[in-house]
Write a protein that holds these residues in place. Sequence first.
Motif, mmCIF file in Angstrom:
data_model
loop_
_atom_site.group_PDB
_atom_site.id
_atom_site.type_symbol
_atom_site.label_atom_id
_atom_site.label_comp_id
_atom_site.label_asym_id
_atom_site.label_seq_id
_atom_site.Cartn_x
_atom_site.Cartn_y
_atom_site.Cartn_z
ATOM 1 N N ASP A 18 0.596 -1.259 -0.271
ATOM 2 C CA ASP A 18 0.052 -0.017 0.071
ATOM 3 C C ASP A 18 0.819 1.313 0.271
ATOM 4 O O ASP A 18 0.532 1.675 -0.776
ATOM 5 C CB ASP A 18 -0.845 -0.038 1.651
ATOM 6 C CG ASP A 18 -2.020 -1.064 1.532
ATOM 7 O OD1 ASP A 18 -2.489 -1.292 0.109
ATOM 8 O OD2 ASP A 18 -2.985 -0.933 2.138
ATOM 9 N N GLU A 19 2.061 1.444 0.891
ATOM 10 C CA GLU A 19 2.718 2.200 0.622
ATOM 11 C C GLU A 19 3.196 2.873 -0.195
ATOM 12 O O GLU A 19 3.505 3.566 -0.909
ATOM 13 C CB GLU A 19 3.660 1.723 1.844
ATOM 14 C CG GLU A 19 3.506 2.056 2.999
ATOM 15 C CD GLU A 19 4.603 2.195 4.730
ATOM 16 O OE1 GLU A 19 4.179 2.775 4.970
ATOM 17 O OE2 GLU A 19 5.457 1.288 4.415
ATOM 18 N N ILE A 20 3.910 1.767 -1.048
ATOM 19 C CA ILE A 20 4.355 1.688 -2.058
ATOM 20 C C ILE A 20 3.490 2.266 -3.536
ATOM 21 O O ILE A 20 3.889 3.126 -4.035
ATOM 22 C CB ILE A 20 5.058 0.106 -2.864
ATOM 23 C CG1 ILE A 20 6.398 -0.463 -1.701
ATOM 24 C CG2 ILE A 20 5.366 0.563 -4.313
ATOM 25 C CD1 ILE A 20 7.201 -1.668 -1.967
ATOM 26 N N GLU A 21 2.147 1.601 -3.306
ATOM 27 C CA GLU A 21 1.159 2.290 -4.543
ATOM 28 C C GLU A 21 0.755 3.702 -3.818
ATOM 29 O O GLU A 21 0.734 4.157 -4.634
ATOM 30 C CB GLU A 21 -0.338 1.633 -3.890
ATOM 31 C CG GLU A 21 -0.290 0.005 -4.870
ATOM 32 C CD GLU A 21 0.020 0.259 -6.687
ATOM 33 O OE1 GLU A 21 -0.760 1.261 -7.105
ATOM 34 O OE2 GLU A 21 0.133 -0.496 -7.117
ATOM 35 N N CYS A 22 1.259 4.239 -2.990
ATOM 36 C CA CYS A 22 0.708 5.269 -2.815
ATOM 37 C C CYS A 22 2.124 6.632 -2.741
ATOM 38 O O CYS A 22 2.218 7.591 -3.854
ATOM 39 C CB CYS A 22 0.289 5.893 -0.263
ATOM 40 S SG CYS A 22 -0.839 5.400 -0.488
ATOM 41 N N LEU A 23 3.324 5.926 -2.921
ATOM 42 C CA LEU A 23 4.475 6.760 -3.968
ATOM 43 C C LEU A 23 4.990 7.146 -4.758
ATOM 44 O O LEU A 23 5.264 7.316 -5.097
ATOM 45 C CB LEU A 23 5.385 5.859 -2.961
ATOM 46 C CG LEU A 23 6.316 6.502 -1.538
ATOM 47 C CD1 LEU A 23 7.354 5.337 -1.370
ATOM 48 C CD2 LEU A 23 6.793 7.425 -1.517
ATOM 49 N N TYR A 24 3.921 5.901 -5.496
ATOM 50 C CA TYR A 24 3.493 5.657 -6.873
ATOM 51 C C TYR A 24 2.893 6.575 -7.422
ATOM 52 O O TYR A 24 3.085 7.316 -8.245
ATOM 53 C CB TYR A 24 3.210 4.303 -7.576
ATOM 54 C CG TYR A 24 2.708 4.131 -9.254
ATOM 55 C CD1 TYR A 24 3.774 3.964 -10.011
ATOM 56 C CD2 TYR A 24 1.775 4.471 -9.326
ATOM 57 C CE1 TYR A 24 3.465 4.549 -11.145
ATOM 58 C CE2 TYR A 24 0.914 4.669 -10.674
ATOM 59 C CZ TYR A 24 1.791 4.714 -11.634
ATOM 60 O OH TYR A 24 1.965 4.650 -12.647
ATOM 61 N N GLU A 25 1.644 6.736 -6.782
ATOM 62 C CA GLU A 25 0.240 7.145 -7.382
ATOM 63 C C GLU A 25 1.076 9.123 -6.769
ATOM 64 O O GLU A 25 0.878 10.471 -7.405
ATOM 65 C CB GLU A 25 -0.416 7.948 -6.025
ATOM 66 C CG GLU A 25 -1.206 6.238 -6.501
ATOM 67 C CD GLU A 25 -1.687 5.913 -7.591
ATOM 68 O OE1 GLU A 25 -2.388 7.677 -8.283
ATOM 69 O OE2 GLU A 25 -2.214 5.495 -8.701
ATOM 70 N N LEU A 26 2.118 9.165 -5.587
ATOM 71 C CA LEU A 26 2.776 10.845 -5.269
ATOM 72 C C LEU A 26 3.510 11.177 -6.712
ATOM 73 O O LEU A 26 3.780 11.943 -6.709
ATOM 74 C CB LEU A 26 3.887 10.522 -4.602
ATOM 75 C CG LEU A 26 4.084 11.926 -3.672
ATOM 76 C CD1 LEU A 26 3.141 13.228 -4.117
ATOM 77 C CD2 LEU A 26 4.876 11.666 -2.679
ATOM 78 N N GLY A 27 4.480 9.946 -7.001
ATOM 79 C CA GLY A 27 5.522 10.102 -8.080
ATOM 80 C C GLY A 27 4.344 10.979 -9.510
ATOM 81 O O GLY A 27 4.280 11.612 -10.209
ATOM 82 N N ARG A 28 3.219 9.915 -9.879
ATOM 83 C CA ARG A 28 1.926 10.302 -10.886
ATOM 84 C C ARG A 28 1.918 11.964 -10.970
ATOM 85 O O ARG A 28 1.815 12.583 -11.656
ATOM 86 C CB ARG A 28 1.351 9.267 -10.903
ATOM 87 C CG ARG A 28 1.552 8.352 -11.814
ATOM 88 C CD ARG A 28 0.112 7.256 -11.887
ATOM 89 N NE ARG A 28 -1.171 7.753 -12.027
ATOM 90 C CZ ARG A 28 -2.271 7.727 -13.268
ATOM 91 N NH1 ARG A 28 -1.535 6.287 -13.017
ATOM 92 N NH2 ARG A 28 -2.740 8.428 -14.046
#
Length: 143
Positions: A18-28
């Motif tokens: 979940d944290e990795i997905e959140c970081l990815y969304e922040l990158g996007r």
Amino acid sequence: MSSGIPTSELMKRTYSEDEIECLYELGRFSLENGELRRAETIFVGLTEVAPDFASAWLGLVYVFNSRQDWDGAIAAARQALRIDPQSLPALLMLTSALLNAGDVTTAGSYLGEIQDRLEEGETIPATHIRIFKALLARHSSRG
């Protein structure tokens, strides 16, 4: 005191999916707002802590394309395809980067692969078909 575990392994263990997905969304989000340095920092970090997270590699393709770093874009797209060989977005991005780099022959091979998938009846989103057609037109004008 050292645990004997490489730092990168320790880092991977400290992030949940979940944290990795959140970081990815922040990158996007950073990409969408034109914050290329921030997006690059996030995506590079993700590829270090989760090297098999193909979406992070695709994020890097966008960053490299924006900077006209075709070699970087090609390498990142190939990494995404290594992780997910059926990824149509990765294949389209690789083809685009190859055309930008002037490698018309290799780009043509990948366009043929996409065409084969279409002819085999693979369900492909309309946006991807439009991108494919645009790449095909670019390829035809260069070849």
